[in-house]
Design an enzyme around this catalytic site. Structure first.
Site, PDB file in Angstrom:
ATOM      1  CB  THR A 171     -22.907  -4.789   4.102  1.00  0.00           C
ATOM      2  OG1 THR A 171     -22.135  -3.572   4.038  1.00  0.00           O
ATOM      3  CG2 THR A 171     -23.448  -5.122   2.724  1.00  0.00           C
ATOM      4  CD  GLU A 186     -17.081  -0.005   5.806  1.00  0.00           C
ATOM      5  OE1 GLU A 186     -16.430   0.874   5.204  1.00  0.00           O
ATOM      6  OE2 GLU A 186     -17.698  -0.935   5.220  1.00  0.00           O
ATOM      7  CE1 TYR A 231      -4.567  -0.779   0.247  1.00  0.00           C
ATOM      8  CE2 TYR A 231      -3.461  -2.843   0.770  1.00  0.00           C
ATOM      9  CZ  TYR A 231      -4.594  -2.164   0.380  1.00  0.00           C
ATOM     10  OH  TYR A 231      -5.761  -2.837   0.106  1.00  0.00           O
TER      11      TYR A 231
END
Length: 353
Positions: free
Chosen positions: A244, A302, A125
């Site tokens: 979700t 999350e 990353y």
């Protein structure tokens, strides 16, 4: 009895004399203005004693507000009629057209706030970090003091990007993770730890972002608030049943299908350092409990972020302008600007490393 009466009379005369003397002294102080100066200094001293590191008054210079000319707000003319601009708990939802950048910049200039930005560049990353920092210097908190906190396992590979005055990069070395899921799971823990160790002393606000993104337009002090979250670009128009969320009751991140305000993105949240510390600590502790029970929330940190923001309502909500994927979602008319967008990438190449 006679002696007692005489003694009491003496005390009364003494007390009366003291009272008269006190009143005369007080009158003199008031007339001379000394009393007000003493009182003022005492109050100032007590305020100084109660101010923390980031709000110290020692050496603080008064900043004079500048004269500003701008259009008058129209009470009967809504700034946006096509989108939600206020939550049921009276938190602003930030869209283009709902704020005046010049007015906000002046307010934060008077306070001279410092903003910290955390970003994780772990393993491959790192390839996204240079573009992230370059575009941040062009669009992020322009004119304000910023500290970029780069969490990485590759400090030597952090690119040298020219920075504006009052802005700096701080490299925070962390262990390399085996997978992107582990980075996601440990991010809350690391932000919590460093908030206690450093951030509380060094910055006023903390903004937490994903690194595989780039800034394309202004992202400024309009986002700052004690606690803010960002609407996920994939769910901003969806019903809560379609979110979700983590749906297993055994998980600490569990949210029933008949609950939920919005679905918040894990790639952009923040607030005051104290609030971010509380958020990240709570999410990390919840993940520890899940792990002890053999569970991992469906969308990792999350999922826990969404549980936390359901229980602790954010004081400001950022629209999907602040987190978008143009490659997947195009550019719908409701988005007047795209400010912070995903960089195209091959997930298997990056996440599989």
């Amino acid at each position: 009895m006679a002696r007692m009466r005489r003694a009491q009379a003496g005390k009364t005369k003494c007390c009366s004399l003291h009272t008269v003397t006190f009143l005369l002294v007080t009158l003199f102080l008031v007339l001379s203005g000394t009393g007000f100066r003493i009182l003022g200094n005492s109050m100032l001293g007590s305020r100084q004693a109660g101010v923390g590191k980031r709000g110290e008054l020692d050496g603080l210079q008064a900043v004079e507000p500048s004269r500003m000319v701008y259009g008058q707000p129209k009470v009967l003319t809504p700034c946006r009629s096509d989108v939600l601009v206020l939550t049921p708990w009276l938190a602003p939802v930030v869209w283009e057209g709902t704020f005046n950048t010049d007015v906000l910049n002046e307010q934060f200039r008077l306070w001279n706030a410092t903003i910290g930005l955390t970003v994780f560049a772990i393993r491959k990353y790192m390839v996204f970090l240079e573009l992230f920092l370059q575009t941040a210097e062009k669009y992020f908190m322009v004119g304000h003091r910023v500290t970029y906190y780069v969490f990485t396992d590759r400090p030597a590979d952090v690119p040298h990007v020219p920075l504006r005055e009052g802005r700096r990069v701080e490299v925070l070395k962390v262990p390399g993770a085996l997978s992107w899921q582990e980075v996601s799971m440990h991010r809350m823990e690391m932000i919590s730890n460093f908030s206690q160790q450093r951030f509380l002393r060094e910055v006023d606000y903390l903004v937490c972002m994903d690194v595989d993104m780039k800034f394309c337009d202004h992202v400024g002090v309009e986002i700052l608030s004690p606690l803010f979250g960002t609407l996920h670009p994939g769910f901003y128009g969806a019903a809560r049943e379609a979110f979700t969320y983590e749906r297993r009751p055994q998980s600490q991140a569990y949210i029933p299908r008949d609950e939920g305000d919005f679905y918040y993105a894990g790639g952009f949240f923040g607030g005051s350092v104290v609030e971010v510390l509380q958020l990240t600590t709570a999410c990390h502790q919840a993940m520890v409990v899940d792990q002890a029970n053999g569970l991992e929330a469906v969308w990792h940190d999350e999922s826990h972020l969404n549980r936390y923001l359901l229980d602790h309502k954010p004081t400001k909500v950022l629209s999907p302008e602040y987190l978008w994927d143009r490659q997947k979602l195009g550019w719908p008319p409701v988005m007047k600007k795209l400010r912070f967008v995903a960089v195209p990438k091959g997930h298997l190449d990056i996440r599989g490393s």
